[in-house]
Design a protein around this motif. Structure first.
Motif, PDB file in Angstrom:
ATOM      1  N   TYR A  73      -4.478  -5.333  -4.645  1.00 13.79           N
ATOM      2  CA  TYR A  73      -4.090  -4.645  -3.414  1.00 13.79           C
ATOM      3  C   TYR A  73      -2.790  -3.866  -3.613  1.00 13.79           C
ATOM      4  O   TYR A  73      -2.654  -2.729  -3.146  1.00 13.79           O
ATOM      5  CB  TYR A  73      -3.930  -5.628  -2.258  1.00 13.79           C
ATOM      6  CG  TYR A  73      -5.228  -6.251  -1.799  1.00 13.79           C
ATOM      7  CD1 TYR A  73      -6.279  -5.467  -1.361  1.00 13.79           C
ATOM      8  CD2 TYR A  73      -5.398  -7.627  -1.792  1.00 13.79           C
ATOM      9  CE1 TYR A  73      -7.470  -6.029  -0.934  1.00 13.79           C
ATOM     10  CE2 TYR A  73      -6.577  -8.204  -1.358  1.00 13.79           C
ATOM     11  CZ  TYR A  73      -7.610  -7.398  -0.939  1.00 13.79           C
ATOM     12  OH  TYR A  73      -8.791  -7.952  -0.511  1.00 13.79           O
ATOM     13  N   ALA A  74      -1.823  -4.459  -4.321  1.00 13.90           N
ATOM     14  CA  ALA A  74      -0.540  -3.787  -4.534  1.00 13.90           C
ATOM     15  C   ALA A  74      -0.722  -2.474  -5.306  1.00 13.90           C
ATOM     16  O   ALA A  74      -0.120  -1.447  -4.956  1.00 13.90           O
ATOM     17  CB  ALA A  74       0.422  -4.718  -5.284  1.00 13.90           C
ATOM     18  N   LYS A  75      -1.554  -2.511  -6.348  1.00 14.67           N
ATOM     19  CA  LYS A  75      -1.796  -1.298  -7.130  1.00 14.67           C
ATOM     20  C   LYS A  75      -2.529  -0.243  -6.298  1.00 14.67           C
ATOM     21  O   LYS A  75      -2.236   0.957  -6.403  1.00 14.67           O
ATOM     22  CB  LYS A  75      -2.605  -1.618  -8.385  1.00 14.67           C
ATOM     23  CG  LYS A  75      -1.836  -2.412  -9.423  1.00 14.67           C
ATOM     24  CD  LYS A  75      -2.722  -2.715 -10.620  1.00 14.67           C
ATOM     25  CE  LYS A  75      -2.038  -3.555 -11.665  1.00 14.67           C
ATOM     26  NZ  LYS A  75      -2.938  -3.848 -12.802  1.00 14.67           N
ATOM     27  N   ILE A  76      -3.458  -0.680  -5.458  1.00 12.16           N
ATOM     28  CA  ILE A  76      -4.193   0.264  -4.604  1.00 12.16           C
ATOM     29  C   ILE A  76      -3.238   0.938  -3.632  1.00 12.16           C
ATOM     30  O   ILE A  76      -3.302   2.156  -3.420  1.00 12.16           O
ATOM     31  CB  ILE A  76      -5.357  -0.452  -3.883  1.00 12.16           C
ATOM     32  CG1 ILE A  76      -6.440  -0.836  -4.900  1.00 12.16           C
ATOM     33  CG2 ILE A  76      -5.936   0.420  -2.769  1.00 12.16           C
ATOM     34  CD1 ILE A  76      -7.524  -1.745  -4.364  1.00 12.16           C
ATOM     35  N   VAL A  77      -2.317   0.167  -3.056  1.00 11.37           N
ATOM     36  CA  VAL A  77      -1.326   0.750  -2.134  1.00 11.37           C
ATOM     37  C   VAL A  77      -0.459   1.775  -2.854  1.00 11.37           C
ATOM     38  O   VAL A  77      -0.159   2.852  -2.315  1.00 11.37           O
ATOM     39  CB  VAL A  77      -0.461  -0.357  -1.485  1.00 11.37           C
ATOM     40  CG1 VAL A  77       0.730   0.235  -0.738  1.00 11.37           C
ATOM     41  CG2 VAL A  77      -1.308  -1.201  -0.539  1.00 11.37           C
ATOM     42  N   GLN A  78      -0.054   1.466  -4.092  1.00 12.47           N
ATOM     43  CA  GLN A  78       0.727   2.436  -4.864  1.00 12.47           C
ATOM     44  C   GLN A  78      -0.064   3.726  -5.097  1.00 12.47           C
ATOM     45  O   GLN A  78       0.496   4.829  -5.008  1.00 12.47           O
ATOM     46  CB  GLN A  78       1.156   1.823  -6.201  1.00 12.47           C
ATOM     47  CG  GLN A  78       2.193   0.741  -6.043  1.00 12.47           C
ATOM     48  CD  GLN A  78       2.502   0.024  -7.346  1.00 12.47           C
ATOM     49  OE1 GLN A  78       1.680  -0.004  -8.262  1.00 12.47           O
ATOM     50  NE2 GLN A  78       3.677  -0.570  -7.432  1.00 12.47           N
ATOM     51  N   TRP A  79      -1.359   3.593  -5.394  1.00 14.59           N
ATOM     52  CA  TRP A  79      -2.191   4.782  -5.595  1.00 14.59           C
ATOM     53  C   TRP A  79      -2.359   5.560  -4.296  1.00 14.59           C
ATOM     54  O   TRP A  79      -2.398   6.793  -4.303  1.00 14.59           O
ATOM     55  CB  TRP A  79      -3.542   4.415  -6.202  1.00 14.59           C
ATOM     56  CG  TRP A  79      -3.458   4.336  -7.683  1.00 14.59           C
ATOM     57  CD1 TRP A  79      -3.495   3.216  -8.457  1.00 14.59           C
ATOM     58  CD2 TRP A  79      -3.279   5.428  -8.582  1.00 14.59           C
ATOM     59  NE1 TRP A  79      -3.348   3.546  -9.779  1.00 14.59           N
ATOM     60  CE2 TRP A  79      -3.214   4.898  -9.890  1.00 14.59           C
ATOM     61  CE3 TRP A  79      -3.153   6.797  -8.415  1.00 14.59           C
ATOM     62  CZ2 TRP A  79      -3.042   5.700 -11.015  1.00 14.59           C
ATOM     63  CZ3 TRP A  79      -2.990   7.597  -9.536  1.00 14.59           C
ATOM     64  CH2 TRP A  79      -2.928   7.051 -10.811  1.00 14.59           C
TER      65      TRP A  79
END
Length: 114
Positions: A72-78
């Protein structure tokens, strides 16, 4: 035939559509989206370990390696990164979230992130 197989793969594996009726309904809705977008299909799909965002039919898809959007954290960054692109729309963001989460088995509705 290749496009049909890609659509079928997306419907079954990303959208979790199983029955022919659901596929026909989903295809009808996708067709309506294309018409409403003036003929430009905004496609987000996974191919060869890459999330591809086809934002322009005359350009190569924007690539994001699946391992770079597996939490989820990586998706938010993207999402933050994509939102800075001039071609990025809410629909692309939504489709990216659905495809990335679906590919990695993340269920933000169930996990409380919705």
């Amino acid at each position: 035939m290749e496009l049909y197989l890609k659509i079928r793969y997306i419907l079954r594996n990303v959208c979790r559509v199983d029955s022919i009726y659901e596929m026909q309904t989903t295809c009808l809705l996708l067709t309506m989206d294309v018409i409403l977008l003036g003929g430009l299909a905004m496609a987000v799909y996974v191919e060869n370990g890459v999330v591809c965002i086809k934002h322009n039919p005359n350009k190569s898809p924007y690539p994001i390696e699946v391992e770079r959007c597996d939490t989820y954290a990586k998706i938010v960054q993207w999402i933050a990164h994509l939102s800075e692109k001039t071609w990025c729309t809410r629909e692309i963001i939504y489709d990216f979230i659905e495809v990335a989460c679906g590919h990695h088995g993340l269920n933000y509705h169930k996990d409380g992130a919705a």
